[in-house]
Design a protein around this motif. Sequence first.
Motif, short mmCIF file in Angstrom:
data_model
loop_
_atom_site.label_atom_id
_atom_site.label_comp_id
_atom_site.label_asym_id
_atom_site.label_seq_id
_atom_site.Cartn_x
_atom_site.Cartn_y
_atom_site.Cartn_z
N GLY A 158 -5.99 15.87 28.93
CA GLY A 158 -5.37 14.71 29.54
C GLY A 158 -4.36 15.07 30.62
N THR A 159 -3.44 14.16 30.87
CA THR A 159 -2.38 14.38 31.86
C THR A 159 -1.19 15.01 31.16
OG1 THR A 159 -3.12 12.46 33.12
CG2 THR A 159 -0.89 13.28 33.56
N CYS A 160 -0.87 16.23 31.55
CA CYS A 160 0.13 17.02 30.82
C CYS A 160 1.44 17.13 31.60
CB CYS A 160 -0.41 18.42 30.53
SG CYS A 160 -1.94 18.44 29.58
N GLY A 161 2.50 17.46 30.86
CA GLY A 161 3.78 17.75 31.50
C GLY A 161 3.66 18.94 32.41
N SER A 162 4.34 18.92 33.52
CA SER A 162 4.11 19.97 34.50
C SER A 162 5.22 20.01 35.53
CB SER A 162 2.78 19.72 35.24
OG SER A 162 2.89 18.55 36.04
N PRO A 163 5.16 20.98 36.45
CA PRO A 163 6.09 20.97 37.58
C PRO A 163 5.92 19.70 38.40
CG PRO A 163 4.93 23.07 37.44
CD PRO A 163 4.26 22.15 36.48
N SER A 164 6.99 19.19 38.94
CA SER A 164 6.93 17.99 39.78
C SER A 164 6.93 18.35 41.26
CB SER A 164 8.13 17.07 39.46
OG SER A 164 9.35 17.75 39.69
N PHE A 165 6.53 19.57 41.56
CA PHE A 165 6.46 20.05 42.94
C PHE A 165 5.11 20.71 43.13
CE2 PHE A 165 8.92 22.74 40.08
CZ PHE A 165 8.19 23.93 40.06
N PRO A 166 4.63 20.84 44.36
CA PRO A 166 3.30 21.40 44.59
C PRO A 166 3.22 22.89 44.26
CG PRO A 166 4.42 20.96 46.68
CD PRO A 166 5.26 20.36 45.60
N LEU A 167 2.09 23.27 43.66
CA LEU A 167 1.77 24.66 43.35
C LEU A 167 0.62 25.09 44.25
CD1 LEU A 167 1.83 24.41 39.45
CD2 LEU A 167 3.67 25.24 40.93
N VAL A 168 0.75 26.25 44.86
CA VAL A 168 -0.27 26.70 45.81
C VAL A 168 -0.72 28.12 45.49
CG1 VAL A 168 0.54 25.19 47.66
CG2 VAL A 168 1.50 27.50 47.46
N LEU A 169 -1.99 28.37 45.74
CA LEU A 169 -2.54 29.72 45.55
C LEU A 169 -3.87 29.76 46.29
CD1 LEU A 169 -2.15 32.48 44.22
CD2 LEU A 169 -3.39 31.61 42.24
N SER A 170 -3.96 30.58 47.31
CA SER A 170 -5.13 30.54 48.20
C SER A 170 -6.22 31.54 47.86
CB SER A 170 -4.68 30.78 49.65
OG SER A 170 -4.21 32.11 49.82
N ASN A 171 -5.87 32.64 47.18
CA ASN A 171 -6.86 33.72 47.09
C ASN A 171 -7.48 33.90 45.71
OD1 ASN A 171 -4.36 34.77 46.12
ND2 ASN A 171 -5.02 36.86 46.58
N VAL A 172 -7.19 33.03 44.75
CA VAL A 172 -7.87 33.06 43.45
C VAL A 172 -8.83 31.88 43.42
CG1 VAL A 172 -7.61 32.98 40.95
CG2 VAL A 172 -5.92 34.19 42.34
N VAL A 173 -10.13 32.20 43.33
CA VAL A 173 -11.17 31.17 43.46
C VAL A 173 -12.12 31.24 42.28
CG1 VAL A 173 -11.02 31.27 45.98
CG2 VAL A 173 -12.74 32.67 44.78
N GLY A 174 -12.85 30.15 42.05
CA GLY A 174 -13.86 30.13 41.01
C GLY A 174 -14.95 31.13 41.29
N ALA A 175 -15.40 31.83 40.26
CA ALA A 175 -16.42 32.87 40.46
C ALA A 175 -17.73 32.29 40.95
CB ALA A 175 -16.64 33.63 39.15
N VAL A 176 -18.03 31.04 40.58
CA VAL A 176 -19.29 30.42 40.97
C VAL A 176 -19.12 29.54 42.20
CG1 VAL A 176 -21.15 28.87 40.25
CG2 VAL A 176 -20.18 30.51 38.61
N ASN A 177 -18.13 28.63 42.16
CA ASN A 177 -18.02 27.66 43.26
C ASN A 177 -17.22 28.16 44.45
OD1 ASN A 177 -15.29 27.42 42.54
ND2 ASN A 177 -15.60 25.50 41.42
N GLN A 178 -16.52 29.30 44.27
CA GLN A 178 -15.75 29.92 45.37
C GLN A 178 -14.64 29.01 45.91
OE1 GLN A 178 -16.37 33.33 46.78
NE2 GLN A 178 -17.05 33.20 44.65
N LYS A 179 -14.22 28.04 45.10
CA LYS A 179 -13.14 27.16 45.51
C LYS A 179 -11.83 27.60 44.86
CE LYS A 179 -16.08 23.08 46.11
NZ LYS A 179 -16.35 21.69 45.64
N PRO A 180 -10.72 27.55 45.59
CA PRO A 180 -9.44 27.92 44.99
C PRO A 180 -9.14 27.06 43.76
CG PRO A 180 -9.22 27.74 47.37
CD PRO A 180 -10.57 27.20 47.02
N ILE A 181 -8.62 27.69 42.71
CA ILE A 181 -8.36 26.94 41.48
C ILE A 181 -7.10 26.08 41.61
CG2 ILE A 181 -9.61 28.59 40.05
CD1 ILE A 181 -6.91 29.71 39.11
N PHE A 182 -6.17 26.47 42.45
CA PHE A 182 -5.04 25.63 42.84
C PHE A 182 -5.27 25.19 44.28
CE2 PHE A 182 -3.06 28.09 39.42
CZ PHE A 182 -2.29 27.14 38.77
N ASN A 183 -4.50 24.23 44.76
CA ASN A 183 -4.54 23.95 46.18
C ASN A 183 -4.15 25.21 46.93
OD1 ASN A 183 -5.27 21.21 45.99
ND2 ASN A 183 -3.13 20.60 45.66
N PRO A 184 -4.91 25.61 47.94
CA PRO A 184 -4.59 26.87 48.64
C PRO A 184 -3.26 26.78 49.38
CG PRO A 184 -6.35 25.70 49.78
CD PRO A 184 -6.14 24.99 48.46
#
Length: 693
Positions: A158-184
Amino acid sequence: MKKFAWLPPVAAIALAGCSSSNPVVDPNAVPEGTILKVALLETTDIHQNILSYDYYGLKADTSLGLERTATLISGARAENPNNVLLDDGDVIQGTLLGDYQALAAPVTCSGTLAVYKVMNALKYDGASMGNHEFNYGLNFLSQITNTDFGLPDVSKAGTCGSPSFPLVLSNVVGAVNQKPIFNPYSIVGKQFTATKPDGSSMSVKLNVGIIGFAPPQIMDWDQKYLAGKVMVNGLQESANKYIPEMRSKGADLVVALSHGGLDASPYSPKMENGSLYLTSTGIDALMLGHSHLIFPKGKEVGAPAIDASLAALPTAQVDSVKGLVNGVPAVMAQSWGRRLGIIQLVLKYQGGKWVVQKDLTNVEARGFKYKDGTTLVDADASIAPLVDTEHKATINYATQPLGTTTDFQMSAYFSLVGDVTAIQIVNQAQIDYVKNFIANSTDATIASYKSIPVISCSAPFKAGRNGPTDFTDVAPNATPAAPFGLQVRNPGDLYLYGNNNLQAVKIKGLDLKNWLETAAKQFAQIDPTLTTEQDLVPSYSTIFNYDVFYADNNALKYQIDVTQAGGKRIVNLTYAGKAVADTDDFIVATNDYRAGGGGNFPGIDGSKTIIKSPDANQAVVSDFLKKQGKVTSTGNGLGQSWSFVKVDTKGPVILRSAPGKLTVAQNLGLSRVKAEGGLDASGFAKYAIDLSK
């Protein structure tokens, strides 16, 4: 008479279509030459050090803690009303509080991690991920950050408690879809006050783009969680992909949050500390982490010298006084909340865009004593109440009994000059585990290793890397007459990294010698003819790579000749009284970080791994201690497997350690530790070392 609705003069002219010699002026337009001063503020490597408190020692520690960084943040904001507060990663793991919230009593979806509670209260503007964010697995990370990674078998409830600010990470991507797991990246719009050429003020919007990078080595260090699910791209490649996109979407400034240090070696997409190579990708500012160092050199009175590893970088590329890397302002705010990075930029509006005035940039890594080099800032009183429940629960957890006693002090104050009291029990636990694993294995290949000697290595993880309070010290008052009852907190003091899993590698004698040579690079090359002071261990930044080897009954012995250059220091290497031959076989009990190539030890790259245990090294140590019932100095603390080759020096040789610990060395019979001297700028005491002993 016709009535007309009133219109502002400019609008009325436009409506009437009247011509005028005066051009239409947008009152919100930024005049050419307008000046905007902006401060970028950085924390990094907080490692769940929220309070100025040591959970392993159950005592206050005023040298660290986000509650004191909060005071620095308040001060910097007062000085710089236009500011952006960012974090560079390694936030969630590192103290017993972190382990308690992730392992002992995992925070639920409805809860918010303690450190994120505080960061929310401090109103961070953004953050990136470090390598230690992955230590507890992708499901936990997805939950606590409230992020859908888009990966199979990884989900949050569900919707969990979390940081209230944006988290970014550009170079860790899904092994299959090649999309960043966080917003880059994220573009954060900030309303600031600028100064027009006529001296008047105006409000302007500045779009601050932030982009994050993690070290590629997470695939080795947390392979058990990440293999087959994600992959890591190179820093430069990721930056070159996304920064033009950020600019096209209106980013006025681009700030790189790189969880890595500075390495001037030729670029590789697999570099652990490749941040230097981000300076060619069009960024305006660089925030560094991972290395736990101060960059640039502190500006307070009596600030410590720049770390030897940074001082060795080419000065044409790295200015460690001004805080410039290839001309780009860069900062690293040490670790554990001990400093606040501040990059003060001056921007001028030119040609329809904001242009950084590089000659007016100022960079500072501000510490707790920044005002005069003496006075410590107070903690922000609003922080502790936010995590009071978690703090008390962690102390209750930490003080639970293990059911085992010790009759001796296990410390790392002098582990770099021969003391193994905090290392031997770890090595014994690892050997015991691997021997039992082999003995009870039904796998024919594993069973065939029964005749090969099992040895072990472990490093003094807490031996000064994070300052003079950062030393393992278990049961400081224990004696045979008054043994100390060990507690849950103590295995973590002996073996810091709760995320490491035990592994074993099968190597040759030559591999062993090369391994020892690499570990011995922690020492400076000592010139016996010098009359000036020489620091035996000039940098503690990679102390976790100082592996100390041990075999049951102290069967393995070796010496280190610190007068020789690195790679030529190991002599008199023997096992069971015989010289170790290059072709001899050994099985080494270690951790997944080292077995998989962590630390770049020659030949130790994952290819020699024979056992991948599901058990954490810290848990292995804890279980071994419980099984013993009692541990003694005779059986578990005096097996000094290594020593220095004796040498007379004309000048003083010193070891930096915690103040007031000379009696610890004397009680151990370490005669080479002669006397305690004064303090250096970081607060370490200088102990005189006699290498002829």
